[in-house]
Design a protein around this motif. Structure first.
Motif, short mmCIF file in Angstrom:
data_model
loop_
_atom_site.label_atom_id
_atom_site.label_comp_id
_atom_site.label_asym_id
_atom_site.label_seq_id
_atom_site.Cartn_x
_atom_site.Cartn_y
_atom_site.Cartn_z
N GLY A 179 25.23 38.39 43.21
CA GLY A 179 24.32 37.18 43.75
C GLY A 179 24.92 35.78 43.01
O GLY A 179 25.08 34.82 43.72
N GLN A 180 25.10 35.93 41.58
CA GLN A 180 25.32 34.64 41.19
C GLN A 180 26.78 34.28 40.99
O GLN A 180 27.06 33.15 41.03
CB GLN A 180 24.70 34.93 39.47
CG GLN A 180 23.40 35.29 39.27
CD GLN A 180 22.46 34.40 40.07
OE1 GLN A 180 22.60 32.91 39.75
NE2 GLN A 180 21.60 34.69 41.12
N LEU A 181 27.37 35.55 41.21
CA LEU A 181 28.85 35.26 41.17
C LEU A 181 29.62 36.41 42.16
O LEU A 181 29.97 37.36 41.53
CB LEU A 181 29.64 35.11 39.78
CG LEU A 181 31.22 35.03 39.84
CD1 LEU A 181 31.37 33.64 40.29
CD2 LEU A 181 31.85 34.95 38.46
N PRO A 182 29.75 36.12 43.19
CA PRO A 182 30.36 37.28 44.22
C PRO A 182 31.75 37.36 43.58
O PRO A 182 32.59 36.61 43.02
CB PRO A 182 30.35 36.60 45.54
CG PRO A 182 29.28 35.51 45.57
CD PRO A 182 29.07 35.08 44.12
N HIS A 183 32.37 38.77 43.82
CA HIS A 183 33.66 39.09 43.29
C HIS A 183 34.71 38.28 44.07
O HIS A 183 35.62 37.86 43.31
CB HIS A 183 33.74 40.58 43.71
CG HIS A 183 33.21 41.32 42.82
ND1 HIS A 183 33.22 41.46 41.52
CD2 HIS A 183 32.24 42.35 43.03
CE1 HIS A 183 32.58 42.54 40.93
NE2 HIS A 183 31.76 42.80 41.91
N ARG A 184 34.40 37.83 45.21
CA ARG A 184 35.50 37.00 46.17
C ARG A 184 35.56 35.55 45.48
O ARG A 184 36.68 34.93 45.55
CB ARG A 184 34.85 37.06 47.42
CG ARG A 184 33.74 36.14 47.62
CD ARG A 184 33.15 36.16 49.01
NE ARG A 184 31.88 35.61 49.45
CZ ARG A 184 30.85 36.14 49.40
NH1 ARG A 184 30.80 37.58 49.21
NH2 ARG A 184 29.73 35.35 49.48
N ASP A 185 34.73 35.22 44.63
CA ASP A 185 34.69 33.68 44.17
C ASP A 185 34.94 33.75 42.63
O ASP A 185 34.81 32.71 42.01
CB ASP A 185 33.02 33.20 44.28
CG ASP A 185 32.93 33.05 45.83
OD1 ASP A 185 33.88 32.86 46.51
OD2 ASP A 185 31.82 32.84 46.21
N ALA A 186 35.36 35.01 42.16
CA ALA A 186 35.38 35.15 40.43
C ALA A 186 36.87 34.84 40.00
O ALA A 186 36.69 35.09 38.87
CB ALA A 186 34.71 36.46 40.07
N GLY A 187 37.79 34.52 40.83
CA GLY A 187 38.93 34.54 40.39
C GLY A 187 39.55 35.87 40.07
O GLY A 187 40.81 35.83 39.54
N ALA A 188 39.26 37.07 40.50
CA ALA A 188 39.93 38.28 40.65
C ALA A 188 40.78 38.38 41.53
O ALA A 188 41.20 37.69 42.47
CB ALA A 188 38.70 39.31 40.90
N GLU A 189 41.78 39.35 41.33
CA GLU A 189 43.06 39.62 42.33
C GLU A 189 42.40 40.41 43.31
O GLU A 189 42.04 41.62 43.42
CB GLU A 189 44.19 40.50 41.58
CG GLU A 189 45.18 40.92 42.41
CD GLU A 189 45.94 41.98 41.68
OE1 GLU A 189 46.88 42.39 42.29
OE2 GLU A 189 45.89 42.33 40.59
N PRO A 190 42.54 40.04 44.59
CA PRO A 190 41.96 40.78 45.93
C PRO A 190 43.17 41.78 46.21
O PRO A 190 44.18 41.53 46.11
CB PRO A 190 41.80 39.75 46.92
CG PRO A 190 42.65 38.57 46.57
CD PRO A 190 42.82 38.62 45.08
N VAL A 191 42.67 42.96 46.22
CA VAL A 191 43.68 44.07 46.65
C VAL A 191 43.05 44.69 48.02
O VAL A 191 42.03 45.16 48.17
CB VAL A 191 43.76 45.29 45.64
CG1 VAL A 191 44.77 46.36 46.41
CG2 VAL A 191 44.27 44.82 44.63
N VAL A 192 43.80 44.49 49.19
CA VAL A 192 43.47 45.08 50.39
C VAL A 192 43.71 46.28 50.75
O VAL A 192 45.14 46.56 50.65
CB VAL A 192 44.10 43.97 51.87
CG1 VAL A 192 43.39 44.69 52.88
CG2 VAL A 192 43.60 42.57 51.49
#
Length: 277
Positions: A111-124
């Motif tokens: 909640g404090q930092l969703p993965h989508r907003d954390a600068g991670a590499e998204p892999v679909v």
């Protein structure tokens, strides 16, 4: 492969919980409420295999975030959903059984930092059958390994597609699991995590180590030996993220709803750190 040892004390999950309770990672949990506590029990047998994977997850919804953690059969009772839904978050973090504490901590940190907003590499992960999606997921996990050909890779928590993906990366898997005795190819699976941690040149561990209490041991041993630690986490994906650069060298984070619950494209998030183990 060059190993660098780290003799400084390893961080621990309990220390992270204490820091969250003290308000060091965001608002005080005493002012937050776990809207919903629920669990999922499912089995999976992939085509061509002879192992049925049985998984139980307890999950916490905290506002607009979810946290989850796998647990062993019989470890908690379904009544926990009735008893814990609507509880103050600090009560769960202090008093709940360990898997529920991890799920609550995961929901808070996500909640404090969703993965989508954390600068991670998204892999679909692509749409498709369980086999197609599992292969894509485990190839993404194995892609976080930076190893020499023939490197021994300790695998703490075994799924067959990940064993295959490690081999495709040139690694020699050292499988370890409490519930399996062999892979589909006949590789022996040990229950002795300590033996694997001593032999491995790199380790890939499931987030379930957070729920069963073995994560601190895995983290400490990898730091002490100076070997890479990759975590693949449905359980406690935001919790494992808190240890990046402090022993965890890479992370495949898969927040709820998990990939096995959909045939449509879903996203996992890969993190890497240049820091030493």
């Amino acid at each position: 492969m060059t190993h660098r040892t780290d003799t400084a004390p390893a961080p621990t999950v309990d220390a992270l919980v204490a820091a969250v309770l003290a308000g060091e990672h965001g608002p005080l949990p005493s002012g937050l409420v776990a809207t919903s506590v629920f669990w999922i029990h499912h089995g999976t047998r992939l085509a061509g295999g002879d192992s049925t994977y049985l998984n139980q997850y307890v999950l916490v919804r905290l506002g607009d975030s979810f946290g989850g953690c796998a647990f062993e059969a019989g470890e908690i009772d379904p009544a926990i959903c009735r008893d814990s839904s609507g509880s103050p978050l600090d009560v769960l973090l202090r008093e709940a059984p360990r898997p529920l504490r991890i799920a609550a901590l995961d929901a808070y940190l996500a909640g404090q930092l969703p993965h989508r907003d954390a600068g991670a590499e998204p892999v679909v992960l692509p749409a498709g059958t369980p086999e197609v999606r599992a292969r894509a997921r485990d190839a993404a996990i194995a892609g976080l390994l930076d190893i020499d050909a023939g490197a021994r890779v300790g695998l703490i928590g075994v799924v067959d597609p990940l064993v295959a993906a490690i081999r495709e990366r040139g690694g020699a898997p050292l499988p370890c699991d409490f519930n399996l005795r062999a892979t589909r190819w006949g590789d022996p699976v040990t229950a002795d995590m300590h033996e694997v941690l001593e032999r491995a040149d790199a380790v890939v561990a499931t987030g379930m180590t957070l729920g069963n209490g073995s994560f601190d041991t895995v983290l400490d041993r990898c730091r002490t030996r100076g070997i890479p630690l990759v975590v693949y986490a449905q359980s406690g994906s935001a919790v494992a993220r808190a240890f990046l650069g402090s022993g965890v060298t890479a992370l495949s984070a898969e927040p709820f709803p998990f990939s096995q619950f959909s045939a449509d494209p879903t996203t996992l998030y890969r993190y890497r750190t240049a820091g030493r183990p």
